[in-house]
Design a protein around this motif. Structure first.
Motif, PDB file in Angstrom:
ATOM      1  N   ASP A 200       0.846  -1.200   0.000  1.00  9.79           N
ATOM      2  CA  ASP A 200       0.000   0.000   0.000  1.00  9.79           C
ATOM      3  C   ASP A 200       0.878   1.245   0.000  1.00  9.79           C
ATOM      4  O   ASP A 200       1.834   1.353   0.777  1.00  9.79           O
ATOM      5  CB  ASP A 200      -0.905   0.030   1.237  1.00  9.79           C
ATOM      6  CG  ASP A 200      -2.104  -0.902   1.122  1.00  9.79           C
ATOM      7  OD1 ASP A 200      -2.247  -1.539   0.057  1.00  9.79           O
ATOM      8  OD2 ASP A 200      -2.880  -0.979   2.092  1.00  9.79           O
ATOM      9  N   ASN A 201       0.545   2.207  -0.873  1.00  6.35           N
ATOM     10  CA  ASN A 201       1.350   3.432  -0.954  1.00  6.35           C
ATOM     11  C   ASN A 201       0.491   4.700  -0.958  1.00  6.35           C
ATOM     12  O   ASN A 201       0.970   5.781  -1.305  1.00  6.35           O
ATOM     13  CB  ASN A 201       2.229   3.401  -2.208  1.00  6.35           C
ATOM     14  CG  ASN A 201       1.404   3.336  -3.489  1.00  6.35           C
ATOM     15  OD1 ASN A 201       0.178   3.232  -3.449  1.00  6.35           O
ATOM     16  ND2 ASN A 201       2.084   3.385  -4.627  1.00  6.35           N
ATOM     17  N   ARG A 202      -0.765   4.557  -0.580  1.00  8.24           N
ATOM     18  CA  ARG A 202      -1.659   5.712  -0.504  1.00  8.24           C
ATOM     19  C   ARG A 202      -2.487   5.652   0.773  1.00  8.24           C
ATOM     20  O   ARG A 202      -2.922   4.584   1.206  1.00  8.24           O
ATOM     21  CB  ARG A 202      -2.610   5.761  -1.701  1.00  8.24           C
ATOM     22  CG  ARG A 202      -1.943   6.035  -3.041  1.00  8.24           C
ATOM     23  CD  ARG A 202      -1.434   7.475  -3.129  1.00  8.24           C
ATOM     24  NE  ARG A 202      -0.946   7.793  -4.454  1.00  8.24           N
ATOM     25  CZ  ARG A 202       0.284   7.569  -4.883  1.00  8.24           C
ATOM     26  NH1 ARG A 202       1.156   6.974  -4.056  1.00  8.24           N
ATOM     27  NH2 ARG A 202       0.669   7.912  -6.095  1.00  8.24           N
ATOM     28  N   ASP A 252       0.913  10.198  -0.474  1.00  6.81           N
ATOM     29  CA  ASP A 252       1.825   9.168  -0.985  1.00  6.81           C
ATOM     30  C   ASP A 252       2.587   8.625   0.211  1.00  6.81           C
ATOM     31  O   ASP A 252       3.722   9.040   0.503  1.00  6.81           O
ATOM     32  CB  ASP A 252       2.763   9.797  -2.017  1.00  6.81           C
ATOM     33  CG  ASP A 252       3.725   8.785  -2.623  1.00  6.81           C
ATOM     34  OD1 ASP A 252       3.622   7.584  -2.290  1.00  6.81           O
ATOM     35  OD2 ASP A 252       4.582   9.189  -3.430  1.00  6.81           O
ATOM     36  N   ALA A 254       2.697   5.129   3.360  1.00  7.18           N
ATOM     37  CA  ALA A 254       2.260   3.823   3.853  1.00  7.18           C
ATOM     38  C   ALA A 254       1.912   3.945   5.328  1.00  7.18           C
ATOM     39  O   ALA A 254       2.659   4.551   6.103  1.00  7.18           O
ATOM     40  CB  ALA A 254       3.345   2.779   3.650  1.00  7.18           C
ATOM     41  N   GLU A 257       4.574   3.057   8.106  1.00 11.15           N
ATOM     42  CA  GLU A 257       5.769   3.862   8.346  1.00 11.15           C
ATOM     43  C   GLU A 257       5.614   4.687   9.627  1.00 11.15           C
ATOM     44  O   GLU A 257       4.551   5.254   9.880  1.00 11.15           O
ATOM     45  CB  GLU A 257       6.026   4.801   7.160  1.00 11.15           C
ATOM     46  CG  GLU A 257       6.373   4.093   5.858  1.00 11.15           C
ATOM     47  CD  GLU A 257       7.752   3.450   5.913  1.00 11.15           C
ATOM     48  OE1 GLU A 257       8.597   3.942   6.673  1.00 11.15           O
ATOM     49  OE2 GLU A 257       7.971   2.455   5.195  1.00 11.15           O
ATOM     50  N   THR A 260       4.592   8.282   9.075  1.00 11.95           N
ATOM     51  CA  THR A 260       3.177   8.408   8.732  1.00 11.95           C
ATOM     52  C   THR A 260       2.316   8.340   9.987  1.00 11.95           C
ATOM     53  O   THR A 260       1.371   9.122  10.151  1.00 11.95           O
ATOM     54  CB  THR A 260       2.764   7.284   7.761  1.00 11.95           C
ATOM     55  OG1 THR A 260       3.606   7.310   6.606  1.00 11.95           O
ATOM     56  CG2 THR A 260       1.319   7.464   7.318  1.00 11.95           C
ATOM     57  N   SER A 279      -6.521   2.830   3.253  1.00 17.53           N
ATOM     58  CA  SER A 279      -5.143   2.524   2.878  1.00 17.53           C
ATOM     59  C   SER A 279      -5.198   1.646   1.635  1.00 17.53           C
ATOM     60  O   SER A 279      -5.950   0.667   1.602  1.00 17.53           O
ATOM     61  CB  SER A 279      -4.432   1.796   4.027  1.00 17.53           C
ATOM     62  OG  SER A 279      -3.169   1.308   3.621  1.00 17.53           O
ATOM     63  N   LYS A 281      -3.150   0.762  -2.581  1.00 18.20           N
ATOM     64  CA  LYS A 281      -2.091   0.972  -3.560  1.00 18.20           C
ATOM     65  C   LYS A 281      -2.689   1.584  -4.804  1.00 18.20           C
ATOM     66  O   LYS A 281      -3.746   1.164  -5.270  1.00 18.20           O
ATOM     67  CB  LYS A 281      -1.423  -0.359  -3.907  1.00 18.20           C
ATOM     68  CG  LYS A 281      -0.249  -0.231  -4.883  1.00 18.20           C
ATOM     69  CD  LYS A 281       0.400  -1.581  -5.150  1.00 18.20           C
ATOM     70  CE  LYS A 281       1.564  -1.433  -6.123  1.00 18.20           C
ATOM     71  NZ  LYS A 281       2.227  -2.734  -6.380  1.00 18.20           N
TER      72      LYS A 281
END
Length: 282
Positions: A200-202, A252, A254, A257, A260, A279, A281
């Motif tokens: 996941d990156n969003r 942008d 995760a 992190e 985040t 959450s 991708k």
């Protein structure tokens, strides 16, 4: 004094500022430790106003605004550090989530969006009249999910979908980009579970700004301070309160992190209202 000599003096001042900044951050670390133990709030706007008024009382008028901005930034950086430090000592977020992917028994969609959604997801889809109808199905049956067009880059974002997410504690779980009539569209799945999947990156977030001058600019600056890219922002009027708005942003980032999580923790404490909306991708 020529320019070279001025720059030498500036370097001396900058080095002194650096030394004092390092000392201040050590003190901020001590504050974070005490507040983590006592549960005291990191953000105290009334105290910050009091300090600013005290420090600017004897400042020259022609640099008062600049000095005020300087002091505010020092306070913002100090709070950012304290939020991150607190997360290393306690777990104040307490956000429940599942690890994905999670399969669903049924997928519901608004009839008018069914053809577009089929381009993104190869699921059997049950048509509904509205996003509110989809939300009712999801909340009554936890093994169901919805599919919808979150953003049409030729028109804009879907206020109906975002409003449904906010009002019903429903989360975006996945996102795919499809091209329809040469227009890119974001098609998403959503359910009652916050699902965090590897890769996941969003992150989709909602917040309401405090009712004071510069609050939105302060929040956007906060996000930049975490070195997190803002990929989308839009607002929806709050129908229950005059001149207030729900801001929806896509980051942008995760969820797993640490930086985040620290940003989420700070937003939770420094906005009038806050919700994590998903959450995924993309």
């Amino acid at each position: 004094m020529d320019l070279k000599e001025v720059r030498v003096e500036i370097d001396k001042v900058d080095n002194e500022i650096k030394r004092l900044f390092e000392k201040r951050m050590i003190l901020a670390d001590n504050v974070a430790r005490v507040k983590a133990e006592t549960g005291d709030s990191i953000f105290k706007p009334e105290r910050e106003v009091e300090i600013i008024n005290k420090l600017t009382r004897d400042i020259e008028p022609q640099i008062e605004k600049e000095y005020t901005a300087f002091i505010k930034k020092i306070m913002e950086v100090s709070r950012k550090y304290q939020y991150g430090k607190t997360l290393t000592m306690t777990d104040p977020l307490k956000i429940d989530f599942k690890t994905g992917p999670v399969e669903r028994s049924e997928y519901h969609v608004i009839g008018e969006e069914k053809d577009i959604c089929r381009k993104a997801y190869d699921y059997e889809m049950i048509s509904e009249e509205s996003f509110d109808d989809i939300a009712k199905v999801i909340l009554n049956n936890p093994n169901t999910a919805g599919i919808g067009v979150m953003e049409d880059l030729g028109i804009g974002v879907s206020d109906r979908l975002h409003t449904m997410l906010i009002n019903n504690d429903i989360y975006i779980n996945s996102c795919k980009i499809v091209v329809d009539n040469n227009v890119r569209k974001k098609v998403v799945t959503f359910s009652k579970d916050l699902i965090v999947t590897e890769g996941d990156n969003r992150l989709k977030l909602m917040f309401v700004c405090p009712n004071r001058s510069g609050s939105l600019a302060s929040i956007l600056s906060m996000i930049a301070d975490y070195d997190i890219n803002l990929t989308e922002i839009h607002s929806v009027p709050d129908r229950s309160e005059i001149w207030n708005y729900f801001f929806m942003i896509e980051l942008d980032a995760a969820f797993t992190e640490e930086s985040t999580k620290a940003l989420i923790y700070q937003l939770m404490n420094e906005t009038e209202a806050f919700r994590l909306l998903g959450s995924y991708k993309c």
